[in-house]
Design an enzyme around this catalytic site. Structure first.
Site, PDB file in Angstrom:
ATOM      1  N   GLU A   1      -2.589  -5.267 -72.282  1.00 21.90           N
ATOM      2  CA  GLU A   1      -1.582  -5.790 -73.212  1.00 21.90           C
ATOM      3  C   GLU A   1      -1.627  -5.133 -74.592  1.00 21.90           C
ATOM      4  OE1 GLU A   1      -1.426 -10.028 -73.476  1.00 21.90           O
ATOM      5  OE2 GLU A   1      -1.253 -10.323 -71.327  1.00 21.90           O
TER       6      GLU A   1
ATOM      7  N   GLU B   1      -1.907 -11.035 -64.324  1.00 19.16           N
ATOM      8  CA  GLU B   1      -2.067 -12.328 -64.990  1.00 19.16           C
ATOM      9  C   GLU B   1      -0.794 -13.146 -64.801  1.00 19.16           C
ATOM     10  OE1 GLU B   1      -3.375 -12.501 -69.048  1.00 19.16           O
ATOM     11  OE2 GLU B   1      -4.741 -10.802 -68.813  1.00 19.16           O
TER      12      GLU B   1
END
Length: 497
Positions: free
Chosen positions: A223, A404
């Protein structure tokens, strides 16, 4: 950079950030919208699972043979052992120990004590039936100061973990960087310093050569957008800066680090696949106006295309560069050849999906769906389908793994000692269903990792939010399978719903 752009960047980051400072100020300071979000969060977590469909009862939502059902964690969030066996200090050690930065002053010094309890956790993974386990390697555990000879004790820990995964027939998926930058590198400028990308490549090379034979899949940077927005725009994450001029310089250096790590794996001769891990937010116009459509396109540029285009098309989005301006620190930092490095061919894309974004004509966002305990997360499973099909349509049939997806709930053991997180079961069922539809409609999705395996240190939220399939009683470190874990075990056994 114009004043309008500055304001838009700060709004964008605030709305995308995992920032729940208002949740810690108490009801007295809450807005009506905040109270509504809290009510929605309770409903999402406490509602009973929906009645199974005929397809589920008949077992007709089957996933492809060998589908990689998994769960995910990250080093700083679970390992603990912050000062043991040669581990150096990270930016998250510094940030979490700074008063006022995290809920209740919580730190990851102990977390879920996975460093000492990894064998027990491996047995729990086997009991759960996991086929894949996505974890991260702590850079300061391998290089205390971010450079130099790797720390053998740190490598040995991950080697033991990998041995244990293989013994239990669980496929490892290792992330090289999940936000725990060595503090020594931060002291030299951190991700604002181009040299940090070079140091990351050196670290990656050392890890590949030490552990590469045991790792079939590598992920580079987790991320990068969250580092940019939370770490450098809102300041809610380490290193805690609020510097919009630096933020997108950091974005470029993170992307450069990704590309250099891909090249390092290829040069090492070590077998294994590699790709980035991006949190992607589908962006929708909040209304039918032309202004909302235009604002949504630019918003999507910052949220998604800035990272996808540079990796898969070898160029940054023109609209984002124009919005930042030709004199931005990012624009001035891009050198000849950088985009070629960033777009080094990858083997897969890791997608992390949590929430959609609805954009108004003024560039703000509005909420359309119930939120979870994390007030930034709107619960909208269709958004997962939309982002998966969009990526396949726009960037080709690159293999995709979901690394995720999950839901925080205020879980607690009941009188009988069990943890009944019925809402999490509903949440996962709904998202698995749209993932199945995406596969049916041509998305090359090969695995799915629930966030998270264990309750853990949830960054600036400390231990206030529980995302795990497995409950962790932090004072005793006792682990308890939640209802969702038992349910997920059955999903894995059936390879579907």
């Amino acid at each position: 950079m114009s004043l309008l752009t500055r304001r838009r960047l700060l709004r964008r980051a605030a709305l995308s950030a995992t920032a729940a400072g208002a949740a810690r100020t108490g009801l007295a300071g809450a807005t009506a919208a905040g109270l509504a979000a809290s009510a929605s969060a309770l409903g999402a977590c406490d509602s009973p699972p929906e009645r199974e469909s005929d397809a589920e009862r008949n077992g007709t939502l089957r996933f492809p043979p060998g589908f990689g059902w998994g769960a995910a964690t990250s080093a700083y969030q679970i390992e603990g052992a912050a000062k043991e066996d040669g581990r150096g200090e990270s930016v998250w050690d510094t940030f979490s120990r700074t008063p006022g930065r995290t809920a209740n002053g919580d730190t990851g010094d102990v977390a879920a004590d996975h460093y000492h309890r990894y064998a027990q956790d491996l047995d729990l993974m086997r009991e759960l039936g996991l086929r894949s386990y996505r974890f991260s390697i702590s850079w300061p555990r391998i290089q205390a100061d971010g450079s130099g000879r790797p720390n053998q004790r740190g490598l040995d820990f991950y080697r033991r973990l990998l041995d244990g995964l293989h013994e239990r027939e669980i496929a490892p998926m290792a992330t090289l960087f999940h936000w725990d930058l060595p503090q020594a590198l931060q002291d030299d400028g951190g991700w604002e310093n181009r040299d940090t990308a070079e140091r990351f490549a050196d670290y990656a090379d050392a890890v590949f050569r030490a552990l590469g034979e045991q790792v079939p899949v590598w992920l580079t940077i987790n991320e990068p957008k969250t580092v940019v927005q939370n770490g450098y725009l809102t300041g809610h994450h380490a290193p805690g800066h609020q510097d919009e001029a630096a933020a997108y310089l950091v974005a470029h250096h993170l992307q450069l680090a990704h590309g250099l790590a891909v090249q390092a794996l290829r040069a090492s001769g070590v077998p294994g696949r590699i790709g980035p891990a991006l949190n992607l937010h589908p962006c929708y116009p909040a209304d039918d106006s032309t202004e909302a459509a235009a604002a949504t396109t630019l918003y999507d540029g910052y949220e998604n295309r800035l990272y996808l285009d540079s990796i898969f098309k070898g160029a940054y989005p023109r609209d984002v560069l124009a919005d930042l301006g030709p004199d931005s620190r990012m624009a001035r930092a891009v050198r000849d050849g950088d985009l070629k490095i960033i777009s080094s061919p990858v083997d897969l894309l890791a997608v992390q999906y949590y929430t959609p974004l609805y954009v108004t004509g003024s560039g703000d966002t509005v909420r359309r769906w119930p939120t979870s305990q994390a007030d930034w997360q709107q619960i909208y499973p269709q958004g997962m389908y939309d982002i998966l099909t969009r990526v396949t349509r726009d960037y080709g049939r690159v293999p995709i793994t979901i690394t995720e997806n999950g839901l925080p709930c205020p879980d607690a053991p009941g009188p009988d000692g069990t943890v009944d997180d019925a809402g999490r079961v509903t949440f996962l069922r709904d998202h698995f269903t749209v993932a199945h539809k995406a596969i049916t409609d041509g998305v090359p999705l090969e695995s799915y990792h629930v966030w998270s395996l264990l309750d853990n240190f949830e960054w600036n939220e400390g231990y206030e939010q529980r995302w795990g399939l497995i409950y962790v009683d932090y004072p005793t470190q006792r682990r308890i399978f939640k209802r969702s874990a038992h349910w997920y075990r059955d999903v894995i056994r059936r390879n579907g719903l």
